[in-house]
Design a protein around this motif. Sequence first.
Motif, PDB file in Angstrom:
ATOM      1  N   ARG A  37       0.835  -1.202   0.000  1.00 39.74           N
ATOM      2  CA  ARG A  37       0.000   0.000   0.000  1.00 39.74           C
ATOM      3  C   ARG A  37       0.870   1.252   0.000  1.00 39.74           C
ATOM      4  NH1 ARG A  37      -3.078   3.559   3.396  1.00 39.74           N
ATOM      5  NH2 ARG A  37      -5.065   4.063   2.382  1.00 39.74           N
ATOM      6  N   ASP A  38       1.968   1.244   0.737  1.00 41.63           N
ATOM      7  CA  ASP A  38       2.854   2.408   0.768  1.00 41.63           C
ATOM      8  C   ASP A  38       3.433   2.691  -0.614  1.00 41.63           C
ATOM      9  OD1 ASP A  38       2.420   2.880   3.426  1.00 41.63           O
ATOM     10  OD2 ASP A  38       4.245   1.870   4.124  1.00 41.63           O
ATOM     11  N   GLU A  39       3.861   1.652  -1.305  1.00 43.35           N
ATOM     12  CA  GLU A  39       4.394   1.831  -2.653  1.00 43.35           C
ATOM     13  C   GLU A  39       3.307   2.364  -3.577  1.00 43.35           C
ATOM     14  OE1 GLU A  39       7.282  -0.979  -4.754  1.00 43.35           O
ATOM     15  OE2 GLU A  39       5.394  -1.438  -5.796  1.00 43.35           O
ATOM     16  N   CYS A  40       2.096   1.854  -3.408  1.00 43.80           N
ATOM     17  CA  CYS A  40       0.960   2.295  -4.222  1.00 43.80           C
ATOM     18  C   CYS A  40       0.685   3.783  -4.004  1.00 43.80           C
ATOM     19  CB  CYS A  40      -0.267   1.452  -3.869  1.00 43.80           C
ATOM     20  SG  CYS A  40      -1.670   1.683  -4.966  1.00 43.80           S
ATOM     21  N   LEU A  41       0.711   4.221  -2.747  1.00 46.84           N
ATOM     22  CA  LEU A  41       0.456   5.634  -2.450  1.00 46.84           C
ATOM     23  C   LEU A  41       1.539   6.537  -3.044  1.00 46.84           C
ATOM     24  CD1 LEU A  41      -0.699   5.284   1.264  1.00 46.84           C
ATOM     25  CD2 LEU A  41      -2.076   6.228  -0.601  1.00 46.84           C
ATOM     26  N   MET A  42       2.794   6.133  -2.974  1.00 51.37           N
ATOM     27  CA  MET A  42       3.880   6.929  -3.562  1.00 51.37           C
ATOM     28  C   MET A  42       3.729   7.003  -5.080  1.00 51.37           C
ATOM     29  SD  MET A  42       5.611   8.156  -1.135  1.00 51.37           S
ATOM     30  CE  MET A  42       6.992   8.799  -2.090  1.00 51.37           C
ATOM     31  N   ARG A  43       3.348   5.890  -5.684  1.00 55.01           N
ATOM     32  CA  ARG A  43       3.155   5.881  -7.137  1.00 55.01           C
ATOM     33  C   ARG A  43       1.956   6.752  -7.527  1.00 55.01           C
ATOM     34  NH1 ARG A  43       4.212   0.231  -9.099  1.00 55.01           N
ATOM     35  NH2 ARG A  43       6.348   1.035  -9.009  1.00 55.01           N
ATOM     36  N   LEU A  44       0.916   6.721  -6.691  1.00 58.12           N
ATOM     37  CA  LEU A  44      -0.263   7.553  -6.951  1.00 58.12           C
ATOM     38  C   LEU A  44       0.097   9.034  -6.879  1.00 58.12           C
ATOM     39  CD1 LEU A  44      -3.285   7.961  -7.404  1.00 58.12           C
ATOM     40  CD2 LEU A  44      -3.630   7.656  -4.940  1.00 58.12           C
ATOM     41  N   LYS A  45       0.880   9.411  -5.892  1.00 53.56           N
ATOM     42  CA  LYS A  45       1.308  10.809  -5.768  1.00 53.56           C
ATOM     43  C   LYS A  45       2.074  11.236  -7.011  1.00 53.56           C
ATOM     44  CE  LYS A  45       3.861  14.008  -2.788  1.00 53.56           C
ATOM     45  NZ  LYS A  45       4.560  14.650  -3.924  1.00 53.56           N
ATOM     46  N   ARG A  46       2.974  10.397  -7.457  1.00 52.80           N
ATOM     47  CA  ARG A  46       3.747  10.717  -8.666  1.00 52.80           C
ATOM     48  C   ARG A  46       2.847  10.846  -9.884  1.00 52.80           C
ATOM     49  NH1 ARG A  46       4.268   7.603 -13.259  1.00 52.80           N
ATOM     50  NH2 ARG A  46       4.830   5.733 -12.075  1.00 52.80           N
ATOM     51  N   ALA A  47       1.894   9.929 -10.032  1.00 48.48           N
ATOM     52  CA  ALA A  47       0.986   9.953 -11.191  1.00 48.48           C
ATOM     53  C   ALA A  47       0.098  11.196 -11.182  1.00 48.48           C
ATOM     54  CB  ALA A  47       0.136   8.691 -11.207  1.00 48.48           C
ATOM     55  N   LEU A  48      -0.386  11.573 -10.009  1.00 49.10           N
ATOM     56  CA  LEU A  48      -1.225  12.774  -9.909  1.00 49.10           C
ATOM     57  C   LEU A  48      -0.433  14.022 -10.261  1.00 49.10           C
ATOM     58  CD1 LEU A  48      -3.147  11.870  -6.631  1.00 49.10           C
ATOM     59  CD2 LEU A  48      -4.212  12.261  -8.874  1.00 49.10           C
ATOM     60  N   ASP A  49       0.837  14.062  -9.888  1.00 50.95           N
ATOM     61  CA  ASP A  49       1.680  15.208 -10.227  1.00 50.95           C
ATOM     62  C   ASP A  49       1.909  15.309 -11.739  1.00 50.95           C
ATOM     63  OD1 ASP A  49       1.922  15.957  -7.593  1.00 50.95           O
ATOM     64  OD2 ASP A  49       3.864  14.971  -7.276  1.00 50.95           O
ATOM     65  N   GLU A  50       1.913  14.174 -12.424  1.00 51.01           N
ATOM     66  CA  GLU A  50       2.127  14.165 -13.874  1.00 51.01           C
ATOM     67  C   GLU A  50       0.874  14.535 -14.660  1.00 51.01           C
ATOM     68  OE1 GLU A  50       3.640  10.548 -15.506  1.00 51.01           O
ATOM     69  OE2 GLU A  50       5.258  10.387 -14.039  1.00 51.01           O
ATOM     70  N   PHE A  51      -0.284  14.324 -14.080  1.00 50.29           N
ATOM     71  CA  PHE A  51      -1.548  14.425 -14.803  1.00 50.29           C
ATOM     72  C   PHE A  51      -1.839  15.885 -15.190  1.00 50.29           C
ATOM     73  CE2 PHE A  51      -5.333  11.363 -14.913  1.00 50.29           C
ATOM     74  CZ  PHE A  51      -5.833  11.906 -16.090  1.00 50.29           C
ATOM     75  N   VAL A  52      -2.054  16.113 -16.484  1.00 44.21           N
ATOM     76  CA  VAL A  52      -2.435  17.441 -16.992  1.00 44.21           C
ATOM     77  C   VAL A  52      -3.784  17.335 -17.682  1.00 44.21           C
ATOM     78  CG1 VAL A  52      -1.848  19.338 -18.553  1.00 44.21           C
ATOM     79  CG2 VAL A  52      -0.025  18.117 -17.327  1.00 44.21           C
TER      80      VAL A  52
END
Length: 448
Positions: free
Chosen positions: A394-409
């Motif tokens: 879950r921790d890895e998933c949350l970090m990946r989600l944060k990164r993906a949200l930052d990329e989303f335009v």
Amino acid sequence: MVSKVLIANRGEIALRVLRACKELGISTVAVHSTADNSAMHVRLADESVCVGPPAARDSYLNIPQIVAACEITGADAVHPGYGFLSENARFADILEAHQLTFIGPTAQHIRTMGDKIEAKRTAERLGIPVVPGSPGAVTDNDEALKISREIGFPVLVKASAGGGGRGMKIARTEADLPMALATARSEAGAAFGDDAVYIEKYLEKPRHIEVQVFGDGKGNAIHLGERDCSLQRRNQKVWEEANSPALTQEQRDRIGTICAEAMKGLNYRGAGTIEFLYENDEFYFIEMNTRLQVEHPVTEAVTGLDLVHEQIRIASGQGLSVTQDEVTFTGHAIECRINAEDPRTFVPSPGEITHYHAPGGLGVRIDSAVYQGYRIPPFYDSLVGKLIVYGRTRDECLMRLKRALDEFVLDGIKTTLPLFRDLVANESVQRGEYDIHWLEHFLEGQAG
């Protein structure tokens, strides 16, 4: 296997079904309203048929036009997606009468589970734990008061034919009950054409846990684990994850087995989701959805199974592709429902998407039918797309989600992307410590 599937839906779910059909070598027919002439599923389908003007009642809910589209194109099956006609028993009956395969449950199962009172009775008969409450619809205030006193206040007055939080009112005291009954009946009658209501014990701080099930209609059934859908606004799911951070392995195995055994007893066919409130280590049945869920991708991520493939296999008479012993669960997945709405007021924000860049990389999936230059129409649900992220933990998933949200335009319209950036940074969310009321309080705090 069916040979040509008409997709009786629009948006991301229509595209999701279309992709599954293409992978199985099945031809596709897209139906659409005049507002969706340039929609992605229309562009990519093998054939397309316009079934009416923008209003859903004249197009996506227009059963004669959809049946006519099947006849014109030679489609031998219909996938309803979610929403619209997906839980319409009459539609399933009409397709069967026209010798068309409905990729979903039987009409009888849709009817049974579509009536909340009958669904609760059926669940209880099948051994599924239910919320204490009235055995059926309550017809007068005296009866309602007697039942409420027996189960204890606060109580929840719910529409029998309800959904999406409509026709649902809380009575915290005896004095609140008459108004709650009157308001719930009025809302239910206006929204569903049926003002029948029933009463359940109101749980103060539950989580929303649901179990994905599949049956072949011949007495075989499996479960594909649970999803935690507790982050909600006005009873509408916002963020879903699998597995739930609140359950132990023993708890998820127990409730999954109960649900699978119940579906065997029902001879259930196709995909279904059994929804529970979970509090103090107890599960309480609230409803069953007889269709594919918006949040099905998180289950696909942790099981490796394609749920739409599975639906089509079962509808074609080929049965389940796996036994329960062959289902494996690995890692963690989270889905964010990104809507075309103001992230503070949640007012819809239709319009043209001027810039669009979807995130990518390992473990990142986007289910969306939008593109740069696409104009979101004002006539339908505001869902723009779903961001689904997978990690080993879950921790890895949350970090990946944060990164993906930052990329989303996604520019040109307002979206709920800023809300998810706030949520993924929140300590309570990071710890998995929330209930179905948590998000409402969080939003109130932001507004304040």
